[in-house]
Write a protein that holds these residues in place. Structure first.
Motif, mmCIF file in Angstrom:
data_model
loop_
_atom_site.group_PDB
_atom_site.id
_atom_site.type_symbol
_atom_site.label_atom_id
_atom_site.label_comp_id
_atom_site.label_asym_id
_atom_site.label_seq_id
_atom_site.Cartn_x
_atom_site.Cartn_y
_atom_site.Cartn_z
ATOM 1 N N ILE A 143 4.814 3.662 3.907
ATOM 2 C CA ILE A 143 4.753 3.288 2.388
ATOM 3 C C ILE A 143 3.431 3.550 1.849
ATOM 4 O O ILE A 143 3.562 3.700 0.616
ATOM 5 C CB ILE A 143 5.520 1.932 1.996
ATOM 6 C CG1 ILE A 143 4.877 0.762 2.438
ATOM 7 C CG2 ILE A 143 7.101 2.208 2.571
ATOM 8 C CD1 ILE A 143 5.438 -0.447 2.019
ATOM 9 N N GLY A 144 2.559 3.015 2.684
ATOM 10 C CA GLY A 144 1.217 2.937 2.107
ATOM 11 C C GLY A 144 0.782 1.938 1.179
ATOM 12 O O GLY A 144 1.635 1.075 1.060
ATOM 13 N N ILE A 145 -0.418 2.086 0.667
ATOM 14 C CA ILE A 145 -0.990 0.651 -0.132
ATOM 15 C C ILE A 145 -1.343 1.304 -1.417
ATOM 16 O O ILE A 145 -1.828 2.142 -1.498
ATOM 17 C CB ILE A 145 -2.049 0.016 0.453
ATOM 18 C CG1 ILE A 145 -1.663 -0.489 1.663
ATOM 19 C CG2 ILE A 145 -2.639 -0.980 -0.352
ATOM 20 C CD1 ILE A 145 -2.907 -0.941 2.743
ATOM 21 N N PRO A 146 -0.565 0.852 -2.546
ATOM 22 C CA PRO A 146 -1.311 1.007 -4.007
ATOM 23 C C PRO A 146 -2.836 1.203 -4.054
ATOM 24 O O PRO A 146 -3.316 0.192 -3.667
ATOM 25 C CB PRO A 146 -0.516 0.318 -5.002
ATOM 26 C CG PRO A 146 0.698 -0.277 -4.105
ATOM 27 C CD PRO A 146 0.289 -0.503 -2.802
ATOM 28 N N LYS A 147 -3.296 1.976 -4.838
ATOM 29 C CA LYS A 147 -4.668 2.099 -5.049
ATOM 30 C C LYS A 147 -5.266 0.918 -5.705
ATOM 31 O O LYS A 147 -6.658 0.545 -5.261
ATOM 32 C CB LYS A 147 -4.995 3.457 -6.031
ATOM 33 C CG LYS A 147 -6.818 3.745 -6.133
ATOM 34 C CD LYS A 147 -6.909 4.712 -6.875
ATOM 35 C CE LYS A 147 -8.277 5.189 -6.976
ATOM 36 N NZ LYS A 147 -8.545 6.352 -7.786
#
Length: 912
Positions: free
Chosen positions: A562-566
């Motif tokens: 899902i990744g990591i928000p900037k």
């Protein structure tokens, strides 16, 4: 009223400023820096020049004179002049060693506008402000004229010049020869340098009968004196007149040598030191000065030597008087200045005190009011401070209690996990289980138990990191093999979820220094996160990039999750941080610990998130980035704190001990307050050992009663800690020989050290493998059996004076000493020995039997017989004497006992 007070304050400030300015104000006179570079430092004439400059400069308070000594080194003198130019001295005075080398620097200073005064020796340039010195042509001429004035029929002269080509040497030579050539009865028969005195003058004197020498003209008094001494050694000093140059006053200088009859005359050659300072002051005052300032010179002989000496003495006396007066004047000026400032200060203080007195009348009431107000505020602040302090202490106590509870609870988890893992281990060893479903469930329990243990260890690691108690133990490791081993642990999970799990490396043999245990935690944290946030059918990869030309290795963990928000990227490595898009439970300390662990290796970890998440670890190759204390040397194997599920414990490789009969089984005392764990251990040991149990409250009493072969003891117990119990038993003579194995959830360095200090033989941390514990018990028993065998077969070698360091050896040393001290005492009994050791007969019997495997009576008998055997071999004592000397009641009893042990009678043994 406020306006009046403000006016008074302003008046006070103005007065104080005026007084302060008046007290600090000094007569401002401009100070000048004058530098002097002296080419030669060792002779008296140069020292006289320096002294004259210092004396003359002392008459001017505005002069700051710096004298630099070149010690006949041109390069040093150049650097001195450059220093004076760069530091913008107001006047530069130079006495050059030779005329050529300093020309460029002198012209540079002159062109820069710095006045340059040349003293004594000239240079080959006219770019200088003034020259000060005597006319050396006149010096040579005066010397020649003096010789001509003596009206000798024929004057043969030896000329001794200086050793260099300075202008004084050249000009004195020219002036002297100018007069000599004009006089028909004068001739220079030899002209030599001063460095030829010791070789040439003796030769010249030896040839006097052929070429007589009437006069010696030396270019300075020291050279003339040296020549006179050589002539005196040849006995011809009366027939030759010696003339020198300088005319200095003082011991062994020109004037005294003339007075003493050593020299016929000396040509006065003024130093010009005082004149140089006078000219410098004229220049600084913008007065006109002559380009050439020629100093007068004259001949000093027996007619005026005494007068010159007296004049110099008077001058020196006057100079000393002047210096003394100057010192007094300076002291008076300082005293006057101090008194003047004190007077001004007193006046100022008087005025100030009058104004303050007026102001104090007004302010007294105000101060009393404010004081009362401040007292009330102070009481209020003190009360608030005490309340804050109390609250802070309560918060600290509460926080410490929570942290300790949290840490203790984490440790408590390890005991049930030990039971779970040990039970699974037993099930895995059960060959009767054939059902794959059951085996899969056993594997599931095992894997989740390991995961639970890893989470607990992570919490404990966080506490260690916060307390800075982690110690790096880096060892040489094949990074590829290390990474593949961990990669294999996650392959099953990847297959189950159809995740494309890849391991990529551009090198198969890459060795770096890492702490394997710590780096194992980093890998598992990053991979656990990757699997947690990557959906089924996704991709996860580990890529190791080794650039041979770089000193860094890159390890990249990449997933398609899902990744990591900037906005969250800068925060991900902070403790307890949870991403804004993270809806899964977690502690939030895994990435924080990972960064701390990487930084312990002096590396870095970075995160990037575009499609999924990518963590990049950069580690240094080699050892230059590590401290020597951080490096350990151990085989390149992966050591896990958790055993593999299919681990084969039969390959451990320890020596097995011979099993005893049912009646002689070894005994184990289990000291553990956890009922399930102690029950589990009892059931595992009961078939092979005699097992006794204690919950810790009666551990010491049971150990003294049973005298077991091995003690297995937990650390956290209700009454005394395991460390305390171990220390008490090891210090007690009755139980000091018993091997002790400590079991604990504490795995920090301090606990290990405390365990070893208390006397523990082994230290196992929870969760432990029962196979390892079982083999550890076998090992300590085996080691004790080896020790027992050694003592039984080497009784005669055991010294009573040695301290072996181990408890059993110390005990045997004490027994041996008592037996050997009473070896000839046939009445020595077990009761006597027990009394001397402060033990009961039963306790002595049990301890000796446990250590040696024989009774104490048999042991005493063996020592007597070993001693008798030695006496039979080494002495001529009779058999009866040996029997009594070794404590046997009669020779017949001795012979019977000896034959029973060695299968020979004492007589036969001695004969063979």
């Amino acid at each position: 009223m406020e306006i009046r007070v403000s006016g008074i304050l302003k008046s006070l400030i103005v007065i104080c400023l005026v007084l302060a300015f008046g007290c600090s104000k000094k007569s401002e006179t401009e100070n000048y820096k004058i530098g002097f570079s002296q080419c030669i430092s060792k002779d008296d004439w140069r020292k006289a020049m320096d002294h004259e400059m210092e004396v003359e400069a002392s008459l001017y308070t505005e002069i700051e004179l710096s004298i630099f000594q070149a010690h006949e080194d041109i390069e040093v003198q150049k650097s001195q002049i450059e220093f004076m130019i760069e530091n913008e001295f107001d006047v530069i005075i130079i006495s050059p060693l030779r005329p050529e080398p300093l020309v460029a620097l002198v012209e540079r200073a002159y062109d820069k506008g710095i006045p340059v005064i040349i003293v004594d020796r000239k240079i080959k340039s006219q770019k200088f402000t003034a020259f000060v010195g005597a006319n050396n042509l006149d010096v040579g001429r005066n010397a020649a004229k003096y010789i001509a004035s003596l009206n000798e029929k024929q004057s043969n002269i030896l000329e001794i010049k200086g050793g260099d080509n300075s202008s004084p040497v050249i000009e004195r030579h020219l002036g002297f020869h100018e007069i000599v050539y004009q006089e028909a009865n004068m001739s220079v028969v030899e002209s030599i340098r001063d460095n030829e005195i010791q070789t040439r003058i003796p030769q010249i004197i030896d040839s006097i009968s052929v070429n007589p020498i009437n006069y010696v003209f030396a270019f300075n008094d020291n050279i003339a004196y040296d020549a006179w001494k050589i002539a005196k050694s040849k006995g011809v000093e009366e027939s030759i007149k010696f003339i020198g140059v300088d005319g200095l006053n003082g011991e062994n200088n020109g004037i005294q040598l003339v007075e003493n009859g050593v020299l016929a005359a000396t040509i006065l050659y003024p130093t010009g030191g005082d004149e140089a300072i006078k000219i410098a002051m004229k220049i600084l005052r913008n007065e006109n000065v002559l380009k050439d300032n020629i100093l007068n010179t004259t001949v000093i002989d027996f007619r005026n030597a005494e007068i010159m000496n007296d004049q110099y003495d008077r001058i020196n006396k006057h100079q000393k008087d002047i210096e003394s007066q100057q010192k007094k004047i300076i002291e008076q000026e300082e005293t006057f200045s101090t008194q003047s400032n004190i007077l001004k200060l007193l006046v100022g203080l008087l005025v100030t005190s009058l104004l303050l007195a007026a102001y104090s009348v007004y302010s007294a009431n105000n101060i009393r009011k404010k004081k009362r107000k401040l007292e009330l505020q102070n009481k209020k602040i003190t009360l608030q401070r005490n309340q804050i302090k109390k609250i802070a202490e309560e918060v600290k106590i509460s926080n410490d209690a929570k942290v300790n509870f949290f840490t203790g609870l984490s440790h408590e988890f390890k005991t049930p996990i030990t039971l779970i893992l040990s039970s699974i281990e037993s099930l895995s060893e059960n060959k009767t289980i054939k059902d794959n479903k059951i085996l899969n469930e056993i594997g599931l329990i095992f894997n989740n138990s390991k995961r639970l243990l890893r989470l607990i260890n992570q919490l404990l690691d966080f506490r260690k990191i916060e307390d800075r108690k982690f110690v790096l133990k880096a060892s040489k490791t094949n990074l590829i093999k290390f990474s593949k081993r961990i990669f294999q642990d996650f392959e099953r999970e990847a297959q189950k979820r159809n995740i494309d799990f890849k391991f990529i490396a551009n090198s198969e043999d890459l060795e770096i220094y890492i702490d394997r245990n710590i780096m194992d935690k980093v890998y598992f944290n990053l991979l656990s996160n990757a699997f947690k946030f990557t959906p089924d059918n996704g991709t996860i990869s580990i890529e190791i990039k080794n650039d041979p030309e770089s000193n860094l290795v890159n390890i990249v963990f990449k997933d398609s999750g899902i990744g990591i928000p900037k906005r969250d990227l800068p925060e991900v490595f902070k403790a307890f941080f949870q991403g804004s898009n993270n809806n899964k439970a977690g502690s939030g300390i895994g990435l924080h610990l990972s960064r701390e662990f990487i930084e312990m290796h002096k590396g870095t970890i970075e995160v990037n998130s575009i499609h999924g998440t990518e963590f990049t670890i950069k580690l240094y190759k080699g050892t230059s980035h590590l401290n020597t204390d951080d490096i350990v040397y151990e085989p390149d194997i992966i050591d896990r704190s958790i055993i593999d599920f299919n681990f084969d414990y039969e390959d451990v490789g320890f020596r097995e001990i011979n099993p005893k009969s049912e009646e002689e089984r070894y005994s184990i005392l289990l000291i553990e307050d956890h009922k399930e764990l102690i029950s589990f251990l009892k059931n595992k040991f009961i078939g092979d050992y005699e097992v006794y149990m204690s919950d810790g409250t009666d551990a010491i009493e049971k150990a003294l009663e049973i005298i077991p072969d091995v003690i297995i003891c937990d650390v956290n117990l209700p009454d005394k800690s395991g460390f305390e119990i171990c220390e008490i038993l090891k210090k007690d003579l009755r139980t000091s020989h018993i091997p002790t194995i400590m079991l604990t959830a504490l795995n920090n360095k301090e606990s290990y050290i405390q365990g070893l200090q208390s006397g523990a033989d082994l230290y196992l941390t929870k969760p432990f493998s029962f196979a390892v514990l079982s083999q550890s018990v076998k090992t300590v028993i085996y080691n004790r059996e080896k020790l027992r065998y050694y003592f039984i077969n080497n009784i005669h070698k055991i010294s009573t004076d040695n301290s072996f360091g181990l408890y059993a050896q110390d005990f045997l040393s004490k027994i041996n000493k008592i037996i050997n001290d009473n070896l000839d005492n046939s009445k020595l009994s077990v009761e006597n020995l027990a009394s001397d050791l402060n033990l009961s007969r039963v306790q002595l019997y049990r301890k000796t039997k446990a250590i040696l495997g024989v009774t104490i009576s048999e042991y005493i008998q063996n020592i007597r017989l070993e001693r008798a055997k030695s006496l039979l071999q080494e002495t001529q004592l009779s058999i009866s004497e040996i029997a009594y000397a070794t404590g046997f009641s009669s020779p017949n009893y001795f012979s019977t006992s000896f034959k029973g042990k060695y299968k020979k009678s004492p007589k036969t043994f001695r004969q063979k």
